[in-house]
Motif scaffolding. Structure first.
Motif, PDB file in Angstrom:
ATOM      1  N   ALA A  79       0.743  -1.088   0.074  1.00  9.28           N
ATOM      2  CA  ALA A  79      -0.055  -0.093   0.135  1.00  9.28           C
ATOM      3  C   ALA A  79       0.980   1.176  -0.031  1.00  9.28           C
ATOM      4  CB  ALA A  79      -1.029  -0.105   1.360  1.00  9.28           C
ATOM      5  N   CYS A  80       2.060   1.285   1.054  1.00  5.28           N
ATOM      6  CA  CYS A  80       2.693   2.459   0.593  1.00  5.28           C
ATOM      7  C   CYS A  80       3.548   2.478  -0.656  1.00  5.28           C
ATOM      8  CB  CYS A  80       3.818   1.999   1.924  1.00  5.28           C
ATOM      9  SG  CYS A  80       3.175   2.397   3.651  1.00  5.28           S
ATOM     10  N   LEU A  81       3.812   1.579  -1.047  1.00  2.54           N
ATOM     11  CA  LEU A  81       4.599   1.560  -2.160  1.00  2.54           C
ATOM     12  C   LEU A  81       3.534   2.111  -3.569  1.00  2.54           C
ATOM     13  CD1 LEU A  81       6.582  -1.946  -2.659  1.00  2.54           C
ATOM     14  CD2 LEU A  81       7.370   0.448  -2.553  1.00  2.54           C
ATOM     15  N   GLY A  82       2.266   1.617  -3.366  1.00  2.00           N
ATOM     16  CA  GLY A  82       1.352   2.343  -4.330  1.00  2.00           C
ATOM     17  C   GLY A  82       1.167   3.772  -4.351  1.00  2.00           C
ATOM     18  N   HIS A  83       1.006   4.228  -2.991  1.00  2.00           N
ATOM     19  CA  HIS A  83       1.206   5.776  -2.611  1.00  2.00           C
ATOM     20  C   HIS A  83       2.196   6.462  -3.043  1.00  2.00           C
ATOM     21  CE1 HIS A  83      -2.819   5.871  -1.005  1.00  2.00           C
ATOM     22  NE2 HIS A  83      -2.570   5.394   0.111  1.00  2.00           N
ATOM     23  N   ILE A  84       3.270   5.759  -2.826  1.00  2.00           N
ATOM     24  CA  ILE A  84       4.758   6.407  -3.262  1.00  2.00           C
ATOM     25  C   ILE A  84       4.962   6.812  -4.581  1.00  2.00           C
ATOM     26  CG2 ILE A  84       7.298   5.968  -3.210  1.00  2.00           C
ATOM     27  CD1 ILE A  84       6.920   4.667  -0.363  1.00  2.00           C
ATOM     28  N   VAL A  85       4.269   5.835  -5.368  1.00  2.00           N
ATOM     29  CA  VAL A  85       4.403   6.086  -6.909  1.00  2.00           C
ATOM     30  C   VAL A  85       3.544   7.119  -7.530  1.00  2.00           C
ATOM     31  CG1 VAL A  85       3.829   4.866  -8.965  1.00  2.00           C
ATOM     32  CG2 VAL A  85       5.198   3.595  -7.397  1.00  2.00           C
ATOM     33  N   VAL A  86       2.498   7.098  -6.897  1.00  2.00           N
ATOM     34  CA  VAL A  86       1.367   8.128  -7.083  1.00  2.00           C
ATOM     35  C   VAL A  86       1.997   9.374  -6.720  1.00  2.00           C
ATOM     36  CG1 VAL A  86      -0.781   9.071  -6.969  1.00  2.00           C
ATOM     37  CG2 VAL A  86      -0.514   6.570  -7.305  1.00  2.00           C
ATOM     38  N   VAL A  87       2.558   9.783  -5.347  1.00  2.00           N
ATOM     39  CA  VAL A  87       2.952  10.915  -4.749  1.00  2.00           C
ATOM     40  C   VAL A  87       4.044  11.469  -5.763  1.00  2.00           C
ATOM     41  CG1 VAL A  87       3.983  11.906  -2.935  1.00  2.00           C
ATOM     42  CG2 VAL A  87       2.008  10.712  -2.596  1.00  2.00           C
ATOM     43  N   CYS A  88       5.101  10.375  -6.008  1.00  2.28           N
ATOM     44  CA  CYS A  88       6.216  10.762  -6.546  1.00  2.28           C
ATOM     45  C   CYS A  88       5.735  11.551  -8.109  1.00  2.28           C
ATOM     46  CB  CYS A  88       7.304   9.562  -7.113  1.00  2.28           C
ATOM     47  SG  CYS A  88       8.144   9.167  -5.391  1.00  2.28           S
ATOM     48  N   PHE A  89       4.959  10.883  -8.833  1.00  2.00           N
ATOM     49  CA  PHE A  89       4.217  11.336 -10.205  1.00  2.00           C
ATOM     50  C   PHE A  89       3.780  12.601 -10.087  1.00  2.00           C
ATOM     51  CE2 PHE A  89       5.570   6.994 -11.812  1.00  2.00           C
ATOM     52  CZ  PHE A  89       5.651   7.505 -13.164  1.00  2.00           C
ATOM     53  N   GLY A  90       2.818  12.834  -8.709  1.00  2.00           N
ATOM     54  CA  GLY A  90       2.387  14.275  -8.568  1.00  2.00           C
ATOM     55  C   GLY A  90       3.490  15.255  -8.383  1.00  2.00           C
ATOM     56  N   LEU A  91       4.555  14.688  -7.669  1.00  2.00           N
ATOM     57  CA  LEU A  91       5.488  15.669  -7.273  1.00  2.00           C
ATOM     58  C   LEU A  91       6.290  16.253  -8.525  1.00  2.00           C
ATOM     59  CD1 LEU A  91       7.066  14.496  -3.990  1.00  2.00           C
ATOM     60  CD2 LEU A  91       5.937  16.585  -4.369  1.00  2.00           C
ATOM     61  N   ILE A  92       6.574  15.291  -9.450  1.00  2.00           N
ATOM     62  CA  ILE A  92       7.323  15.479 -10.484  1.00  2.00           C
ATOM     63  C   ILE A  92       6.437  16.412 -11.501  1.00  2.00           C
ATOM     64  CG2 ILE A  92       8.206  14.487 -12.772  1.00  2.00           C
ATOM     65  CD1 ILE A  92       9.257  12.073 -10.634  1.00  2.00           C
ATOM     66  N   HIS A  93       5.408  15.840 -11.936  1.00  2.00           N
ATOM     67  CA  HIS A  93       4.527  16.662 -12.924  1.00  2.00           C
ATOM     68  C   HIS A  93       3.510  17.637 -12.555  1.00  2.00           C
ATOM     69  CE1 HIS A  93       5.691  13.511 -15.967  1.00  2.00           C
ATOM     70  NE2 HIS A  93       5.310  12.541 -15.091  1.00  2.00           N
ATOM     71  N   VAL A  94       3.454  17.780 -11.323  1.00  2.00           N
ATOM     72  CA  VAL A  94       2.584  18.929 -11.010  1.00  2.00           C
ATOM     73  C   VAL A  94       3.149  20.003  -9.941  1.00  2.00           C
ATOM     74  CG1 VAL A  94       0.268  19.520  -9.960  1.00  2.00           C
ATOM     75  CG2 VAL A  94       0.485  17.499 -11.236  1.00  2.00           C
ATOM     76  N   HIS A  95       3.636  19.512  -8.921  1.00  2.00           N
ATOM     77  CA  HIS A  95       3.902  20.395  -7.946  1.00  2.00           C
ATOM     78  C   HIS A  95       5.378  20.824  -7.950  1.00  2.00           C
ATOM     79  CE1 HIS A  95       0.374  19.415  -5.647  1.00  2.00           C
ATOM     80  NE2 HIS A  95       0.759  18.193  -5.775  1.00  2.00           N
ATOM     81  N   SER A  96       6.322  20.509  -8.587  1.00  2.00           N
ATOM     82  CA  SER A  96       7.707  20.686  -8.594  1.00  2.00           C
ATOM     83  C   SER A  96       7.751  22.000  -9.731  1.00  2.00           C
ATOM     84  CB  SER A  96       8.586  19.848  -9.498  1.00  2.00           C
ATOM     85  OG  SER A  96       8.236  19.225 -10.704  1.00  2.00           O
ATOM     86  N   HIS A  97       6.770  22.162 -10.491  1.00  2.00           N
ATOM     87  CA  HIS A  97       6.531  23.377 -11.269  1.00  2.00           C
ATOM     88  C   HIS A  97       6.391  24.568 -10.616  1.00  2.00           C
ATOM     89  CE1 HIS A  97       6.881  20.932 -14.755  1.00  2.00           C
ATOM     90  NE2 HIS A  97       5.676  20.132 -14.374  1.00  2.00           N
TER      91      HIS A  97
END
Length: 137
Positions: A84-102
């Motif tokens: 479950a943590c791994l699933g969330h980590i993947v989603v959070v990382c993609f959100g950080l990269i594609h949305v929030h880092s900008h």
């Protein structure tokens, strides 16, 4: 006897980790719950993913919602915690990269919409995952 609350060794590791596990699960669960109650936004999320270059944007958007839902429910039930943590980590990382880092680092204050909140979620998930990682025997 005076309690020595200032000592560095935690006395209630399991309770503390339960608070983090449940809190993160509830926070992340709000995302798919919003998606399920606003179904018109899911194809828009899919279009966004397609614009980023991912195939099958709408299907991927549904997959994200299902991963967030199942992972949050697993964390709440205290079952399959590491996956479950791994699933969330993947989603959070993609959100950080594609949305929030900008938007930079800050969520509020000197900036807006940045990475700091996602980073807190990410480090919390990593901590929970580490706490539940099976020991070698």
């Amino acid at each position: 006897m005076i309690q020595q609350w200032y000592k560095t060794n935690p006395a209630n590791l399991h309770r503390g980790m339960d608070i983090v596990r449940i809190g993160v699960a509830l926070i992340i669960l709000m995302h798919p719950l919003h998606g399920y109650t606003h179904l018109a936004n899911i194809p828009k999320f899919g279009e966004f993913l397609t614009e980023l270059g991912y195939p099958f944007g709408t299907a991927l958007a549904w997959l994200v919602l299902l991963v967030q839902t199942s992972s949050s429910l697993a964390l709440l039930a205290n079952r399959f915690v590491v996956p479950a943590c791994l699933g969330h980590i993947v989603v959070v990382c993609f959100g950080l990269i594609h949305v929030h880092s900008h938007y930079g680092w800050y969520v509020v204050g000197p900036g807006q919409g940045g990475m700091e909140w996602g980073f807190i979620l990410l480090t919390s998930l990593l901590g929970v995952m580490w706490a539940y990682w099976p020991e070698k025997r």
